[in-house]
Design a protein around this motif. Sequence first.
Motif, mmCIF file in Angstrom:
data_model
loop_
_atom_site.group_PDB
_atom_site.id
_atom_site.type_symbol
_atom_site.label_atom_id
_atom_site.label_comp_id
_atom_site.label_asym_id
_atom_site.label_seq_id
_atom_site.Cartn_x
_atom_site.Cartn_y
_atom_site.Cartn_z
ATOM 1 N N ALA A 406 1.096 -1.247 0.307
ATOM 2 C CA ALA A 406 -0.164 0.239 -0.296
ATOM 3 C C ALA A 406 0.829 1.438 0.586
ATOM 4 N N GLU A 410 -3.167 5.379 0.653
ATOM 5 C CA GLU A 410 -3.699 4.578 0.851
ATOM 6 C C GLU A 410 -3.494 4.249 2.227
ATOM 7 N N TYR A 433 -9.395 -3.837 -1.870
ATOM 8 C CA TYR A 433 -9.275 -3.800 -3.656
ATOM 9 C C TYR A 433 -9.879 -3.333 -4.103
ATOM 10 N N ARG A 436 -8.677 -0.302 -5.086
ATOM 11 C CA ARG A 436 -7.673 -0.107 -5.509
ATOM 12 C C ARG A 436 -8.763 0.069 -7.266
#
Length: 439
Positions: A406, A410, A433, A436
Amino acid sequence: MKQPVEGFSKLTKDQKIDWLSKAYFANPGKAVTIFKKYWNDDEKLQKLHDEFIENTITNYYLPLGIAPNFLINEKLYTIPMAIEESSVVAAAGKAAKFWSKRGGFRAEVIATEKIGQVHFIYKGRPDTLRDYFEHIKPKLLSDTASLSENMEKRGGGINKIELRDKTDELKDYYQLHCTFETLDAMGANFINSCLEQFAKTFKDGALEYTAFSEEEKQIQVVMSILSNYVPDCRVRAEVSCKIVELNEDHMPPQEFADKFVRAVEIARIEPYRAVTHNKGVMNGIDAVVLATGNDFRAVEAGIHAYASKDGRYTSLTRASIEGDTFRLEIEIPLALGTVGGLTSLHPLVKLSLEMLGNPSAPELMQIVAVAGLAQNFAAIRSLVTTGIQKGHMKMHLLNILNQLHATEEEKEHFVHYFKDKTATHRSVTEAFYKLREKA
Protein backbone atom coordinates in the motif's frame (compact mmCIF):
# COMPACT_ATOMS: atom_id res chain seq x y z
CA MET A 1 21.69 -33.00 -5.05
CA LYS A 2 23.47 -30.47 -2.81
CA GLN A 3 26.95 -31.39 -1.61
CA PRO A 4 28.54 -30.62 1.78
CA VAL A 5 30.77 -27.56 1.81
CA GLU A 6 34.34 -27.83 3.09
CA GLY A 7 36.16 -25.10 5.00
CA PHE A 8 33.09 -22.88 5.19
CA SER A 9 34.21 -21.09 8.35
CA LYS A 10 37.44 -20.02 6.64
CA LEU A 11 35.61 -18.23 3.83
CA THR A 12 35.18 -14.46 3.91
CA LYS A 13 31.70 -13.08 4.51
CA ASP A 14 31.33 -12.27 0.80
CA GLN A 15 32.41 -15.78 -0.15
CA LYS A 16 29.93 -17.31 2.31
CA ILE A 17 27.09 -15.26 0.87
CA ASP A 18 28.15 -16.10 -2.68
CA TRP A 19 28.17 -19.85 -1.95
CA LEU A 20 24.87 -19.70 -0.04
CA SER A 21 23.09 -17.68 -2.74
CA LYS A 22 24.16 -19.96 -5.57
CA ALA A 23 23.44 -23.15 -3.64
CA TYR A 24 20.03 -22.30 -2.17
CA PHE A 25 18.29 -19.47 -4.02
CA ALA A 26 16.52 -19.36 -7.38
CA ASN A 27 17.65 -15.76 -7.85
CA PRO A 28 21.17 -15.55 -6.34
CA GLY A 29 21.64 -11.90 -7.27
CA LYS A 30 18.48 -10.85 -5.46
CA ALA A 31 19.45 -12.85 -2.36
CA VAL A 32 22.90 -11.21 -2.26
CA THR A 33 21.34 -7.76 -2.61
CA ILE A 34 18.96 -8.38 0.31
CA PHE A 35 21.66 -9.83 2.56
CA LYS A 36 23.95 -6.87 1.95
CA LYS A 37 21.14 -4.35 2.27
CA TYR A 38 21.08 -5.04 6.00
CA TRP A 39 24.80 -4.50 6.53
CA ASN A 40 25.64 -1.45 8.60
CA ASP A 41 27.40 1.35 6.71
CA ASP A 42 29.65 1.88 9.73
CA GLU A 43 32.31 -0.78 9.09
CA LYS A 44 33.52 -0.76 12.70
CA LEU A 45 29.99 -1.32 14.01
CA GLN A 46 29.34 -4.03 11.44
CA LYS A 47 32.54 -5.83 12.43
CA LEU A 48 31.38 -5.72 16.06
CA HIS A 49 28.10 -7.38 15.07
CA ASP A 50 29.91 -9.92 12.88
CA GLU A 51 31.96 -11.06 15.86
CA PHE A 52 28.99 -11.67 18.17
CA ILE A 53 28.40 -15.09 16.58
CA GLU A 54 29.93 -17.40 13.96
CA ASN A 55 29.41 -17.52 10.18
CA THR A 56 27.71 -14.12 10.11
CA ILE A 57 26.29 -13.12 6.74
CA THR A 58 24.09 -10.13 7.65
CA ASN A 59 22.08 -8.49 10.44
CA TYR A 60 18.56 -9.53 11.38
CA TYR A 61 16.77 -6.51 12.76
CA LEU A 62 14.03 -6.41 15.37
CA PRO A 63 12.19 -3.20 16.20
CA LEU A 64 13.19 -1.54 19.46
CA GLY A 65 10.19 0.21 20.96
CA ILE A 66 9.56 1.95 24.27
CA ALA A 67 6.74 1.79 26.81
CA PRO A 68 6.64 4.91 29.01
CA ASN A 69 4.87 5.69 32.31
CA PHE A 70 5.93 2.65 34.32
CA LEU A 71 5.77 3.66 37.97
CA ILE A 72 7.72 1.01 39.90
CA ASN A 73 8.33 1.42 43.62
CA GLU A 74 7.50 5.12 43.21
CA LYS A 75 10.16 5.56 40.49
CA LEU A 76 9.16 6.36 36.91
CA TYR A 77 10.64 4.30 34.07
CA THR A 78 10.47 4.21 30.30
CA ILE A 79 11.06 0.58 29.36
CA PRO A 80 12.83 -0.54 26.14
CA MET A 81 11.29 -3.54 24.36
CA ALA A 82 12.78 -5.44 21.42
CA ILE A 83 10.08 -7.52 19.77
CA GLU A 84 8.48 -8.15 16.36
CA GLU A 85 4.90 -8.82 17.52
CA SER A 86 2.24 -6.18 17.00
CA SER A 87 0.36 -4.72 19.99
CA VAL A 88 2.80 -5.85 22.70
CA VAL A 89 4.48 -2.48 23.24
CA ALA A 90 1.19 -0.61 22.98
CA ALA A 91 -0.45 -2.95 25.49
CA ALA A 92 2.44 -2.56 27.93
CA GLY A 93 2.28 1.22 27.68
CA LYS A 94 -1.48 1.21 28.17
CA ALA A 95 -1.20 -0.98 31.28
CA ALA A 96 1.59 1.21 32.63
CA LYS A 97 -0.53 4.34 32.24
CA PHE A 98 -3.52 2.65 33.86
CA TRP A 99 -1.59 1.60 36.97
CA SER A 100 0.45 4.81 37.24
CA LYS A 101 -2.80 6.50 38.29
CA ARG A 102 -3.49 3.80 40.91
CA GLY A 103 -0.23 3.74 42.85
CA GLY A 104 1.92 2.00 40.28
CA PHE A 105 3.70 -1.35 40.51
CA ARG A 106 5.45 -2.69 43.59
CA ALA A 107 8.33 -5.11 43.19
CA GLU A 108 10.90 -6.83 45.37
CA VAL A 109 13.76 -9.27 44.89
CA ILE A 110 13.34 -12.34 47.09
CA ALA A 111 16.71 -14.02 46.44
CA THR A 112 19.59 -13.90 43.94
CA GLU A 113 21.26 -17.31 44.29
CA LYS A 114 22.25 -19.20 41.13
CA ILE A 115 22.98 -22.88 40.61
CA GLY A 116 25.52 -25.07 38.84
CA GLN A 117 26.19 -28.80 38.96
CA VAL A 118 28.95 -31.33 38.35
CA HIS A 119 27.27 -34.54 37.18
CA PHE A 120 29.29 -37.72 37.71
CA ILE A 121 29.15 -41.50 37.87
CA TYR A 122 30.56 -43.30 40.91
CA LYS A 123 30.47 -47.07 41.33
CA GLY A 124 31.14 -47.77 44.96
CA ARG A 125 30.16 -47.33 48.59
CA PRO A 126 27.99 -44.23 49.24
CA ASP A 127 29.40 -43.72 52.76
CA THR A 128 32.97 -43.71 51.45
CA LEU A 129 32.00 -41.15 48.79
CA ARG A 130 30.48 -38.92 51.45
CA ASP A 131 33.67 -39.15 53.50
CA TYR A 132 35.72 -38.31 50.42
CA PHE A 133 33.53 -35.29 49.68
CA GLU A 134 34.12 -33.86 53.16
CA HIS A 135 37.84 -34.53 52.70
CA ILE A 136 38.11 -32.81 49.29
CA LYS A 137 35.67 -29.95 49.92
CA PRO A 138 38.29 -27.47 51.27
CA LYS A 139 40.44 -28.13 48.20
CA LEU A 140 37.49 -27.55 45.88
CA LEU A 141 37.30 -24.05 47.33
CA SER A 142 41.03 -23.37 47.44
CA ASP A 143 41.51 -24.51 43.83
CA THR A 144 38.89 -22.01 42.67
CA ALA A 145 40.16 -19.13 44.82
CA SER A 146 41.78 -17.38 41.87
CA LEU A 147 38.54 -17.66 39.87
CA SER A 148 36.33 -16.29 42.64
CA GLU A 149 38.68 -13.62 43.98
CA ASN A 150 37.28 -10.68 42.03
CA MET A 151 33.69 -11.79 42.56
CA GLU A 152 34.30 -12.09 46.31
CA LYS A 153 35.77 -8.58 46.45
CA ARG A 154 32.42 -7.30 45.17
CA GLY A 155 30.47 -9.35 47.70
CA GLY A 156 29.69 -12.46 45.64
CA GLY A 157 31.32 -15.81 45.02
CA ILE A 158 30.69 -19.46 45.79
CA ASN A 159 27.99 -19.95 48.43
CA LYS A 160 27.76 -23.68 48.95
CA ILE A 161 28.81 -27.07 47.56
CA GLU A 162 26.72 -30.15 48.34
CA LEU A 163 27.03 -33.82 47.40
CA ARG A 164 23.71 -35.20 46.17
CA ASP A 165 22.93 -38.90 45.73
CA LYS A 166 20.64 -39.39 42.72
CA THR A 167 21.10 -43.16 42.40
CA ASP A 168 17.42 -43.83 43.08
CA GLU A 169 16.69 -42.07 39.77
CA LEU A 170 19.70 -43.17 37.70
CA LYS A 171 22.15 -45.94 38.53
CA ASP A 172 25.49 -44.71 39.98
CA TYR A 173 24.57 -41.05 39.37
CA TYR A 174 25.69 -38.36 41.81
CA GLN A 175 26.21 -34.63 41.58
CA LEU A 176 27.97 -31.73 43.18
CA HIS A 177 25.17 -29.21 43.60
CA CYS A 178 26.72 -25.74 43.88
CA THR A 179 25.23 -22.31 44.55
CA PHE A 180 26.69 -18.94 43.62
CA GLU A 181 26.15 -15.21 44.06
CA THR A 182 27.15 -13.30 40.93
CA LEU A 183 25.82 -9.81 41.76
CA ASP A 184 25.29 -7.65 38.64
CA ALA A 185 26.71 -10.29 36.27
CA MET A 186 24.51 -13.05 34.91
CA GLY A 187 27.55 -15.14 35.82
CA ALA A 188 27.45 -18.02 33.34
CA ASN A 189 31.17 -17.90 32.53
CA PHE A 190 32.16 -17.54 36.18
CA ILE A 191 29.92 -20.41 37.28
CA ASN A 192 30.99 -22.75 34.47
CA SER A 193 34.69 -22.03 35.10
CA CYS A 194 34.27 -22.85 38.79
CA LEU A 195 32.35 -26.03 38.00
CA GLU A 196 34.99 -27.30 35.59
CA GLN A 197 37.66 -26.72 38.21
CA PHE A 198 35.52 -28.49 40.84
CA ALA A 199 35.24 -31.46 38.47
CA LYS A 200 38.99 -31.63 37.86
CA THR A 201 39.88 -31.35 41.54
CA PHE A 202 37.22 -33.87 42.52
CA LYS A 203 38.26 -36.42 39.90
CA ASP A 204 42.02 -36.03 40.40
CA GLY A 205 41.70 -36.14 44.18
CA ALA A 206 39.85 -39.44 43.99
CA LEU A 207 42.89 -41.11 42.43
CA GLU A 208 44.88 -40.37 45.57
CA TYR A 209 42.22 -41.07 48.18
CA THR A 210 43.40 -44.18 50.00
CA ALA A 211 39.97 -45.19 51.35
CA PHE A 212 38.73 -45.77 47.81
CA SER A 213 39.10 -49.11 46.06
CA GLU A 214 40.64 -49.03 42.61
CA GLU A 215 37.20 -49.08 41.03
CA GLU A 216 35.95 -46.30 43.31
CA LYS A 217 38.85 -44.07 42.31
CA GLN A 218 37.62 -44.04 38.72
CA ILE A 219 35.04 -41.30 39.07
CA GLN A 220 33.57 -40.45 35.67
CA VAL A 221 32.62 -36.80 35.26
CA VAL A 222 29.79 -36.63 32.72
CA MET A 223 29.49 -32.83 32.52
CA SER A 224 29.87 -29.62 34.48
CA ILE A 225 27.36 -26.86 33.70
CA LEU A 226 25.26 -24.12 35.25
CA SER A 227 21.50 -24.56 35.53
CA ASN A 228 19.07 -22.12 33.97
CA TYR A 229 16.54 -23.21 36.57
CA VAL A 230 17.06 -20.72 39.39
CA PRO A 231 14.19 -21.07 41.89
CA ASP A 232 16.27 -19.24 44.51
CA CYS A 233 16.88 -16.24 42.23
CA ARG A 234 13.35 -14.87 42.35
CA VAL A 235 11.48 -11.61 42.05
CA ARG A 236 7.91 -10.65 42.93
CA ALA A 237 5.80 -7.84 41.47
CA GLU A 238 2.21 -6.78 42.09
CA VAL A 239 -0.46 -4.15 41.52
CA SER A 240 -3.59 -3.51 43.53
CA CYS A 241 -6.39 -0.97 43.84
CA LYS A 242 -9.92 -0.60 45.11
CA ILE A 243 -12.38 -2.43 42.89
CA VAL A 244 -14.30 0.78 42.28
CA GLU A 245 -11.15 2.18 40.62
CA LEU A 246 -11.31 -0.49 37.91
CA ASN A 247 -13.44 1.78 35.77
CA GLU A 248 -14.10 0.14 32.41
CA ASP A 249 -16.21 1.37 29.51
CA HIS A 250 -17.45 -2.13 28.85
CA MET A 251 -18.69 -3.37 32.25
CA PRO A 252 -19.06 -2.39 35.92
CA PRO A 253 -15.89 -2.59 38.07
CA GLN A 254 -17.08 -5.52 40.21
CA GLU A 255 -18.03 -7.58 37.16
CA PHE A 256 -14.68 -6.79 35.55
CA ALA A 257 -12.77 -7.81 38.69
CA ASP A 258 -14.75 -11.05 39.02
CA LYS A 259 -14.20 -12.00 35.37
CA PHE A 260 -10.53 -11.11 35.55
CA VAL A 261 -9.93 -13.29 38.62
CA ARG A 262 -11.89 -16.14 37.05
CA ALA A 263 -9.80 -15.89 33.86
CA VAL A 264 -6.56 -16.18 35.84
CA GLU A 265 -7.99 -19.07 37.86
CA ILE A 266 -8.74 -20.91 34.61
CA ALA A 267 -5.08 -20.50 33.63
CA ARG A 268 -4.11 -21.86 37.04
CA ILE A 269 -6.00 -25.16 36.59
CA GLU A 270 -5.98 -25.63 32.79
CA PRO A 271 -2.54 -26.23 31.19
CA TYR A 272 -3.81 -25.54 27.66
CA ARG A 273 -4.86 -22.06 28.75
CA ALA A 274 -1.83 -21.63 31.06
CA VAL A 275 0.63 -21.98 28.18
CA THR A 276 -0.99 -19.15 26.21
CA HIS A 277 -1.53 -17.12 29.37
CA ASN A 278 2.18 -17.39 30.19
CA LYS A 279 3.18 -16.73 26.59
CA GLY A 280 1.54 -13.34 27.02
CA VAL A 281 3.54 -12.76 30.20
CA MET A 282 6.71 -13.68 28.32
CA ASN A 283 5.88 -11.18 25.55
CA GLY A 284 6.71 -8.47 28.05
CA ILE A 285 9.57 -10.26 29.79
CA ASP A 286 11.42 -11.43 26.67
CA ALA A 287 11.18 -8.03 24.99
CA VAL A 288 12.96 -6.30 27.88
CA VAL A 289 15.42 -9.15 28.39
CA LEU A 290 16.40 -8.95 24.72
CA ALA A 291 16.62 -5.15 24.70
CA THR A 292 19.00 -5.26 27.68
CA GLY A 293 21.33 -7.86 26.14
CA ASN A 294 20.30 -10.79 28.33
CA ASP A 295 19.62 -14.40 27.37
CA PHE A 296 15.87 -14.68 26.78
CA ARG A 297 16.14 -18.42 26.00
CA ALA A 298 17.62 -19.12 29.43
CA VAL A 299 14.97 -16.93 31.05
CA GLU A 300 12.19 -18.72 29.14
CA ALA A 301 13.46 -22.18 30.10
CA GLY A 302 13.80 -21.28 33.77
CA ILE A 303 10.44 -19.57 34.07
CA HIS A 304 8.51 -22.34 32.33
CA ALA A 305 10.21 -24.92 34.57
CA TYR A 306 9.10 -22.83 37.56
CA ALA A 307 5.53 -22.83 36.22
CA SER A 308 5.66 -26.64 36.50
CA LYS A 309 7.34 -26.85 39.92
CA ASP A 310 4.28 -28.37 41.62
CA GLY A 311 3.91 -31.16 39.07
CA ARG A 312 1.51 -29.43 36.69
CA TYR A 313 2.04 -26.50 34.33
CA THR A 314 0.17 -23.50 35.68
CA SER A 315 -0.25 -19.72 35.53
CA LEU A 316 2.69 -17.50 36.45
CA THR A 317 0.33 -14.83 37.77
CA ARG A 318 -2.27 -14.80 40.53
CA ALA A 319 -5.31 -12.54 40.83
CA SER A 320 -7.51 -12.11 43.86
CA ILE A 321 -10.24 -10.03 45.44
CA GLU A 322 -9.65 -9.27 49.10
CA GLY A 323 -12.59 -7.37 50.50
CA ASP A 324 -12.94 -4.30 48.33
CA THR A 325 -9.44 -4.62 46.81
CA PHE A 326 -8.32 -6.18 43.52
CA ARG A 327 -4.78 -7.60 43.36
CA LEU A 328 -2.64 -9.07 40.55
CA GLU A 329 0.82 -10.49 41.23
CA ILE A 330 3.64 -12.49 39.72
CA GLU A 331 6.58 -14.35 41.22
CA ILE A 332 9.22 -15.74 38.86
CA PRO A 333 12.87 -16.82 38.75
CA LEU A 334 15.10 -14.42 36.79
CA ALA A 335 18.85 -14.66 36.29
CA LEU A 336 19.89 -11.39 34.66
CA GLY A 337 23.04 -9.32 34.29
CA THR A 338 23.82 -5.66 33.76
CA VAL A 339 27.58 -6.11 33.29
CA GLY A 340 29.50 -8.44 30.99
CA GLY A 341 28.43 -10.08 27.74
CA LEU A 342 26.52 -7.92 25.27
CA THR A 343 25.71 -5.37 27.98
CA SER A 344 29.11 -3.78 27.44
CA LEU A 345 29.34 -4.41 23.68
CA HIS A 346 26.06 -3.78 21.88
CA PRO A 347 25.47 -0.02 21.46
CA LEU A 348 21.67 -0.33 21.69
CA VAL A 349 21.94 -2.48 24.80
CA LYS A 350 24.05 0.24 26.42
CA LEU A 351 21.39 2.83 25.53
CA SER A 352 18.60 0.58 26.80
CA LEU A 353 20.33 0.19 30.16
CA GLU A 354 21.03 3.92 30.33
CA MET A 355 17.35 4.55 29.56
CA LEU A 356 16.54 2.49 32.65
CA GLY A 357 19.02 4.47 34.76
CA ASN A 358 21.83 1.88 34.51
CA PRO A 359 20.11 -0.47 36.96
CA SER A 360 21.75 -3.12 39.10
CA ALA A 361 20.83 -6.72 38.28
CA PRO A 362 18.26 -6.85 41.14
CA GLU A 363 16.65 -3.62 39.91
CA LEU A 364 16.52 -4.99 36.36
CA MET A 365 14.88 -8.15 37.72
CA GLN A 366 12.11 -5.99 39.16
CA ILE A 367 11.66 -4.03 35.93
CA VAL A 368 11.44 -7.20 33.84
CA ALA A 369 8.94 -8.83 36.21
CA VAL A 370 6.78 -5.71 36.08
CA ALA A 371 6.87 -5.75 32.26
CA GLY A 372 5.55 -9.32 32.33
CA LEU A 373 2.84 -8.43 34.83
CA ALA A 374 1.77 -5.39 32.81
CA GLN A 375 1.51 -7.49 29.68
CA ASN A 376 -0.59 -10.06 31.51
CA PHE A 377 -2.95 -7.39 32.83
CA ALA A 378 -3.36 -5.90 29.37
CA ALA A 379 -4.05 -9.28 27.76
CA ILE A 380 -6.58 -10.45 30.35
CA ARG A 381 -8.25 -7.04 30.35
CA SER A 382 -8.83 -7.35 26.59
CA LEU A 383 -9.93 -10.98 26.77
CA VAL A 384 -12.65 -10.40 29.35
CA THR A 385 -13.95 -7.18 27.76
CA THR A 386 -13.66 -6.53 24.01
CA GLY A 387 -11.79 -9.70 23.05
CA ILE A 388 -8.16 -9.91 21.99
CA GLN A 389 -8.54 -9.53 18.23
CA LYS A 390 -9.95 -6.01 18.01
CA GLY A 391 -6.91 -4.34 19.53
CA HIS A 392 -4.38 -6.82 18.15
CA MET A 393 -5.57 -6.61 14.57
CA LYS A 394 -5.70 -2.81 14.74
CA MET A 395 -1.99 -2.88 15.54
CA HIS A 396 -1.45 -5.55 12.87
CA LEU A 397 -3.18 -3.40 10.23
CA LEU A 398 0.01 -1.78 8.96
CA ASN A 399 1.67 -5.19 8.56
CA ILE A 400 -1.20 -6.31 6.32
CA LEU A 401 -1.06 -3.08 4.31
CA ASN A 402 2.71 -3.42 3.88
CA GLN A 403 2.20 -6.96 2.58
CA LEU A 404 -0.21 -5.49 0.03
CA HIS A 405 2.39 -2.81 -0.93
CA ALA A 406 0.00 0.00 0.00
CA THR A 407 1.08 3.58 -0.61
CA GLU A 408 1.37 6.07 2.26
CA GLU A 409 -1.92 7.66 1.19
CA GLU A 410 -3.63 4.27 1.20
CA LYS A 411 -2.25 3.47 4.65
CA GLU A 412 -3.57 6.75 6.01
CA HIS A 413 -6.98 6.04 4.45
CA PHE A 414 -7.27 2.56 5.97
CA VAL A 415 -6.03 3.54 9.42
CA HIS A 416 -8.92 6.00 9.50
CA TYR A 417 -11.34 3.53 7.85
CA PHE A 418 -10.69 0.76 10.40
CA LYS A 419 -10.65 3.07 13.41
CA ASP A 420 -14.04 1.75 14.54
CA LYS A 421 -13.92 -1.66 12.84
CA THR A 422 -12.17 -4.98 13.49
CA ALA A 423 -9.36 -5.27 10.93
CA THR A 424 -9.18 -8.93 9.91
CA HIS A 425 -6.85 -9.97 7.11
CA ARG A 426 -9.83 -10.68 4.87
CA SER A 427 -11.65 -7.41 5.58
CA VAL A 428 -8.50 -5.35 4.98
CA THR A 429 -7.67 -7.17 1.76
CA GLU A 430 -11.21 -6.80 0.40
CA ALA A 431 -11.36 -3.10 1.28
CA PHE A 432 -7.91 -2.56 -0.21
CA TYR A 433 -8.75 -4.06 -3.60
CA LYS A 434 -12.11 -2.26 -3.74
CA LEU A 435 -10.27 1.02 -3.26
CA ARG A 436 -7.75 0.08 -5.96
CA GLU A 437 -10.60 -0.77 -8.35
CA LYS A 438 -12.09 2.70 -7.86
CA ALA A 439 -8.76 4.43 -8.47
